[in-house]
Design a protein around this motif. Structure first.
Motif, PDB file in Angstrom:
ATOM      1  N   MET A 193       0.866  -1.168   0.127  1.00  0.00           N
ATOM      2  CA  MET A 193      -0.167  -0.045   0.134  1.00  0.00           C
ATOM      3  C   MET A 193       0.781   1.212   0.002  1.00  0.00           C
ATOM      4  N   ARG A 194       2.149   1.112   0.358  1.00  0.00           N
ATOM      5  CA  ARG A 194       2.984   2.526   0.523  1.00  0.00           C
ATOM      6  C   ARG A 194       3.309   3.100  -0.955  1.00  0.00           C
ATOM      7  N   GLN A 195       3.672   2.124  -1.819  1.00  0.00           N
ATOM      8  CA  GLN A 195       3.785   2.787  -3.258  1.00  0.00           C
ATOM      9  C   GLN A 195       2.545   3.078  -3.988  1.00  0.00           C
TER      10      GLN A 195
ATOM     11  N   PRO B  49      -4.545   0.389   6.958  1.00  0.00           N
ATOM     12  CA  PRO B  49      -3.740   0.407   5.937  1.00  0.00           C
ATOM     13  C   PRO B  49      -2.965   1.511   5.646  1.00  0.00           C
ATOM     14  N   HIS B  50      -1.878   1.685   4.968  1.00  0.00           N
ATOM     15  CA  HIS B  50      -1.179   2.816   4.843  1.00  0.00           C
ATOM     16  C   HIS B  50      -1.663   3.424   3.310  1.00  0.00           C
ATOM     17  N   LEU B  51      -2.529   4.374   3.571  1.00  0.00           N
ATOM     18  CA  LEU B  51      -2.933   4.757   2.199  1.00  0.00           C
ATOM     19  C   LEU B  51      -2.472   6.030   1.666  1.00  0.00           C
ATOM     20  N   HIS B  52      -1.908   6.951   2.619  1.00  0.00           N
ATOM     21  CA  HIS B  52      -1.335   8.268   2.668  1.00  0.00           C
ATOM     22  C   HIS B  52      -2.234   9.003   1.423  1.00  0.00           C
ATOM     23  N   ARG B  53      -1.773   9.137   0.245  1.00  0.00           N
ATOM     24  CA  ARG B  53      -2.304  10.057  -0.725  1.00  0.00           C
ATOM     25  C   ARG B  53      -3.875   9.385  -1.200  1.00  0.00           C
ATOM     26  N   VAL B  54      -4.252   8.563  -0.689  1.00  0.00           N
ATOM     27  CA  VAL B  54      -5.519   7.867  -1.130  1.00  0.00           C
ATOM     28  C   VAL B  54      -6.422   8.126  -0.148  1.00  0.00           C
TER      29      VAL B  54
ATOM     30  N   PRO C 225       4.470  10.473  14.523  1.00  0.00           N
ATOM     31  CA  PRO C 225       5.703  11.122  14.051  1.00  0.00           C
ATOM     32  C   PRO C 225       5.497  11.724  12.523  1.00  0.00           C
ATOM     33  N   ASP C 226       4.499  11.498  12.063  1.00  0.00           N
ATOM     34  CA  ASP C 226       4.098  12.311  10.753  1.00  0.00           C
ATOM     35  C   ASP C 226       2.793  12.625  10.425  1.00  0.00           C
ATOM     36  N   GLY C 227       2.639  13.406   9.554  1.00  0.00           N
ATOM     37  CA  GLY C 227       1.269  14.062   8.919  1.00  0.00           C
ATOM     38  C   GLY C 227       0.229  12.620   8.888  1.00  0.00           C
TER      39      GLY C 227
ATOM     40  N   THR D 162       6.256  16.464  11.994  1.00  0.00           N
ATOM     41  CA  THR D 162       6.222  16.455  10.406  1.00  0.00           C
ATOM     42  C   THR D 162       7.518  15.477  10.013  1.00  0.00           C
ATOM     43  N   LYS D 163       7.165  14.948   8.933  1.00  0.00           N
ATOM     44  CA  LYS D 163       8.401  14.184   8.524  1.00  0.00           C
ATOM     45  C   LYS D 163       8.594  14.162   7.157  1.00  0.00           C
ATOM     46  N   GLU D 164       9.947  14.043   6.653  1.00  0.00           N
ATOM     47  CA  GLU D 164      10.184  14.072   5.232  1.00  0.00           C
ATOM     48  C   GLU D 164      10.927  12.629   5.067  1.00  0.00           C
ATOM     49  N   ARG D 165      10.585  11.961   4.021  1.00  0.00           N
ATOM     50  CA  ARG D 165      11.508  10.841   3.980  1.00  0.00           C
ATOM     51  C   ARG D 165      12.517  10.888   2.705  1.00  0.00           C
ATOM     52  N   LEU D 166      13.953  10.608   3.404  1.00  0.00           N
ATOM     53  CA  LEU D 166      14.906  10.994   2.145  1.00  0.00           C
ATOM     54  C   LEU D 166      15.278   9.606   1.647  1.00  0.00           C
TER      55      LEU D 166
ATOM     56  N   LEU E 227       2.941   6.773  18.497  1.00  0.00           N
ATOM     57  CA  LEU E 227       2.003   5.892  18.078  1.00  0.00           C
ATOM     58  C   LEU E 227       1.973   6.000  16.576  1.00  0.00           C
ATOM     59  N   ASP E 228       2.125   4.973  15.757  1.00  0.00           N
ATOM     60  CA  ASP E 228       2.058   4.791  14.328  1.00  0.00           C
ATOM     61  C   ASP E 228       1.491   3.648  13.703  1.00  0.00           C
ATOM     62  N   ASP E 229       1.211   4.018  12.335  1.00  0.00           N
ATOM     63  CA  ASP E 229       0.649   2.636  11.901  1.00  0.00           C
ATOM     64  C   ASP E 229       1.501   1.277  11.901  1.00  0.00           C
ATOM     65  N   MET E 230       2.850   1.672  11.761  1.00  0.00           N
ATOM     66  CA  MET E 230       3.854   0.565  11.624  1.00  0.00           C
ATOM     67  C   MET E 230       5.464   0.981  12.016  1.00  0.00           C
ATOM     68  N   ALA E 231       6.079  -0.062  12.273  1.00  0.00           N
ATOM     69  CA  ALA E 231       7.506   0.071  12.519  1.00  0.00           C
ATOM     70  C   ALA E 231       8.209  -1.006  11.713  1.00  0.00           C
ATOM     71  N   SER E 232       8.764  -0.220  10.612  1.00  0.00           N
ATOM     72  CA  SER E 232       9.464  -1.186   9.668  1.00  0.00           C
ATOM     73  C   SER E 232      10.992  -1.172   9.996  1.00  0.00           C
ATOM     74  N   THR E 233      11.729  -0.221   9.584  1.00  0.00           N
ATOM     75  CA  THR E 233      13.438  -0.188   9.966  1.00  0.00           C
ATOM     76  C   THR E 233      13.482   0.318  11.268  1.00  0.00           C
ATOM     77  N   GLY E 234      12.328   1.157  11.658  1.00  0.00           N
ATOM     78  CA  GLY E 234      12.286   1.630  13.086  1.00  0.00           C
ATOM     79  C   GLY E 234      13.081   3.033  12.934  1.00  0.00           C
ATOM     80  N   ARG E 235      13.532   3.188  11.958  1.00  0.00           N
ATOM     81  CA  ARG E 235      13.934   4.710  11.970  1.00  0.00           C
ATOM     82  C   ARG E 235      13.257   5.991  12.103  1.00  0.00           C
ATOM     83  N   THR E 236      12.163   5.758  11.591  1.00  0.00           N
ATOM     84  CA  THR E 236      11.038   6.970  12.095  1.00  0.00           C
ATOM     85  C   THR E 236      10.879   7.129  13.508  1.00  0.00           C
ATOM     86  N   LEU E 237      10.431   6.120  14.086  1.00  0.00           N
ATOM     87  CA  LEU E 237      10.157   6.025  15.319  1.00  0.00           C
ATOM     88  C   LEU E 237      11.524   6.163  16.233  1.00  0.00           C
TER      89      LEU E 237
HETATM   90  O1  LIG Z   1      10.136   1.959  10.337  1.00  0.00           O
HETATM   91  P1  LIG Z   1      10.274   2.942   9.222  1.00  0.00           P
HETATM   92  O2  LIG Z   1      11.315   2.122   8.164  1.00  0.00           O
HETATM   93  O3  LIG Z   1      10.696   4.131   9.411  1.00  0.00           O
HETATM   94  O4  LIG Z   1       9.026   2.941   8.363  1.00  0.00           O
HETATM   95  C1  LIG Z   1       7.772   3.270   9.076  1.00  0.00           C
HETATM   96  C2  LIG Z   1       7.261   4.600   8.482  1.00  0.00           C
HETATM   97  O5  LIG Z   1       6.967   4.573   7.399  1.00  0.00           O
HETATM   98  C3  LIG Z   1       5.613   4.768   7.141  1.00  0.00           C
HETATM   99  O6  LIG Z   1       5.448   6.142   6.515  1.00  0.00           O
HETATM  100  P2  LIG Z   1       6.179   6.638   5.076  1.00  0.00           P
HETATM  101  O7  LIG Z   1       7.543   7.373   5.461  1.00  0.00           O
HETATM  102  O8  LIG Z   1       6.364   5.543   4.130  1.00  0.00           O
HETATM  103  O9  LIG Z   1       5.096   7.478   4.884  1.00  0.00           O
HETATM  104  P3  LIG Z   1       4.972   8.117   3.366  1.00  0.00           P
HETATM  105  O10 LIG Z   1       3.704   7.519   2.723  1.00  0.00           O
HETATM  106  O11 LIG Z   1       4.836   9.721   3.586  1.00  0.00           O
HETATM  107  O12 LIG Z   1       6.130   7.994   2.335  1.00  0.00           O
HETATM  108  C4  LIG Z   1       4.962   4.647   8.395  1.00  0.00           C
HETATM  109  O13 LIG Z   1       3.962   5.354   8.330  1.00  0.00           O
HETATM  110  C5  LIG Z   1       5.644   4.833   9.344  1.00  0.00           C
HETATM  111  O14 LIG Z   1       5.832   6.314   9.883  1.00  0.00           O
END
Ligand SMILES: O=P(O)(O)OC[C@H]1O[C@H](OP(=O)(O)OP(=O)(O)O)[C@H](O)[C@@H]1O
Length: 303
Positions: free
Chosen positions: A99-101, A132-137, A174-176, A197-201, A224-234
């Motif tokens: 869902m993230r792409q 679900p991680h829908l973001h722009r949807v 951690p983000d919008g 606010t967050k910017e993904r680089l 609080l967030d939808d997911m922890a994947s790499t953990g970098r955001t949190l």
């Molecule tokens: O543990 P991590 O690897 O940091 O990933 C988890 C983060 O990634 C996702 O947002 P994402 O940055 O993909 O949001 P986007 O839709 O703005 O790209 C999700 O909502 C978390 O905030």
């Protein structure tokens, strides 16, 4: 002759969550057997009734973390279920993959959300997922074009958990995109909340800013967030919150994907405890989503 009761079909590596959902929904859980051939391919075998059929209505449970092989399993299972008599098939995917792409960020990229969503919509009549991680949807139905595409949120339960474990904490997203979940959690638990606010680089690199004037000095914070994947955001958000004076930072997420060194990242950033739902099996699971998933099944007449 009365219609046979729907079955809950599950793959043989998910017996525990399947039984929890079957118990909550009043369904009969039946396992799909998998055999791995030497070349890596799967053979699957569906359960049958005494007459060699399946009921006309069935629910298929599959959480789609580490999704690539599971999508092939779903294809084989859904098509076979149809051929064996299932007329209405509901997918319960507590974690919904790809869902993230949700757009082509660079020319030529596949918009995986739309492609995978359309493919699942061909296989199933209805679908239920969690946060679900829908973001722009705006709605799940845009990503997964089914008449019945139901979102269950774990946010209220995570909010109540945070309030019970860290009384008086501030919930921080951690983000919008997390604003929706943080607001629901805060409302359910009567907690203060704020959103960064967050910017993904890159895959493992984000830039985060705390909201101006955030009042965390001397208070516990639960991120609080939808997911922890790499953990970098949190991890980055936690560092900033500690620098801003939070007395402790713990984490509550719906989906503990927790790939690679994610736990080490969280620990190194000073995070105390990670709580998650059982949408993705993990040692941090603290919330059983089966009652909410069962309610969603009942709401669409699938249980
Ligand atoms: O543990 P991590 O690897 O940091 O990933 C988890 C983060 O990634 C996702 O947002 P994402 O940055 O993909 O949001 P986007 O839709 O703005 O790209 C999700 O909502 C978390 O905030």
């Amino acid at each position: 002759m009365p219609a046979a009761a729907p079955w809950l079909l599950y793959f043989d590596d998910e017996a525990a969550p399947a039984q929890r959902l079957a118990d909550a929904a009043g369904l009969t859980a039946r396992a799909i057997e998998r055999h791995r051939f030497p070349d890596g391919e799967w053979r699957i075998r569906l359960p049958l009734d005494a007459a060699g059929h399946l009921p006309a209505r069935a629910v298929l449970l599959r959480s789609l973390h580490t999704p690539n092989e599971k999508l092939i399993e779903l294809l084989l299972a859904a098509r076979t279920a149809r051929s064996l008599g299932v007329q209405h098939l509901t997918l319960v995917a507590p974690y919904l993959a790809y869902m993230r792409q949700d757009m082509a960020f660079e020319p030529g990229q596949a918009v995986s959300q739309r492609i995978v969503g359309a493919w699942l919509a061909e296989l199933f009549d209805a679908a239920i997922t969690v946060d679900p991680h829908l973001h722009r949807v705006a709605t799940l139905g845009e990503a997964l074009p089914l008449a019945q595409a139901v979102v269950v949120s774990a946010a209220p339960a995570l909010g109540r958990l945070a309030a019970a474990q860290r009384p008086g904490c501030v919930l921080v997203g951690p983000d919008g995109e997390s604003a929706q979940w943080v607001a629901q959690a805060a409302a359910a638990a009567g907690l203060a909340h704020a959103v960064c606010t967050k910017e993904r680089l890159g895959d493992r690199e984000v830039r985060i800013a705390l909201p101006p004037g955030v009042a965390v000095q001397g208070r516990p914070v639960v991120l609080l967030d939808d997911m922890a994947s790499t953990g970098r955001t949190l991890a980055l958000a936690a560092r900033l919150l500690r620098q801003a004076g939070a007395t402790s930072v713990d984490v509550a997420v719906t989906h503990a994907l927790m790939g690679g060194d994610a736990w080490a990242q969280l620990q190194q950033s000073g995070i105390g405890t990670l709580w998650s739902t059982d949408c993705v099996p993990h040692g941090s699971n603290a919330v059983n989503m089966a009652p909410d998933l069962a309610a969603a099944l009942r709401s669409i007449g699938a249980a």
